[in-house]
Design a protein around this motif. Structure first.
Motif, PDB file in Angstrom:
ATOM      1  N   VAL A  62       0.865  -1.284  -0.124  1.00  0.00           N
ATOM      2  CA  VAL A  62       0.043   0.137   0.074  1.00  0.00           C
ATOM      3  C   VAL A  62       0.880   1.320   0.030  1.00  0.00           C
ATOM      4  N   PHE A  66      -1.783   4.742   0.233  1.00  0.00           N
ATOM      5  CA  PHE A  66      -2.361   4.852   1.320  1.00  0.00           C
ATOM      6  C   PHE A  66      -1.730   5.825   2.339  1.00  0.00           C
ATOM      7  N   MET A  81      -7.099   6.101   1.330  1.00  0.00           N
ATOM      8  CA  MET A  81      -6.798   5.050   0.549  1.00  0.00           C
ATOM      9  C   MET A  81      -6.945   5.558  -0.971  1.00  0.00           C
TER      10      MET A  81
END
Length: 124
Positions: A62, A66, A81
């Protein structure tokens, strides 16, 4: 108590902002983490933040998409996100350790308090 919100059904490439409201713990002294669990998979670390908010940590999957943040005045932690992918589909939970610590745990055993989770579904 930890209560998540903000999940939903989105398309690939979209964004979502998850929120976690904390009560009953020394929030401003607590590192906080976000985990996720996809169907048939183990719960995994997504992101964590120190009590002061000056250091953040991310899973490689991520990183760059994120962003974790917190507002100690409101006892809230957030997970922004962006560029969501179908593989991000999971139940997302926030977590807090029982004891005050300066680091951010990245494993399940580092956390003692868990929210009920919020479902994030990303369609292709």
């Amino acid at each position: 108590q930890l209560v998540e919100s903000g999940g939903g059904l989105v398309q690939a490439g979209d964004s979502l902002r998850l929120s976690c409201a904390a009560s009953g713990l020394p929030f401003s002294d607590s590192a906080m983490g976000w985990f996720r669990q996809a169907p048939g998979k183990e719960r995994e670390f997504v992101s964590g933040i120190t009590a002061s908010g000056d250091s953040t940590y991310y899973a490689d999957s991520v990183k760059g998409r994120f962003t974790i943040s917190r507002d100690n005045a409101k006892n809230m932690v957030y997970l922004q996100m962006n560029s969501l992918k179908p593989e991000d589909t999971a139940v997302y939970s926030c977590a807090a350790p029982r004891r005050i610590r300066t680091d951010v745990p990245t494993t399940l055993r580092g956390y003692d308090f868990w929210g009920q989770g919020t479902q994030v579904t990303v369609s292709s």
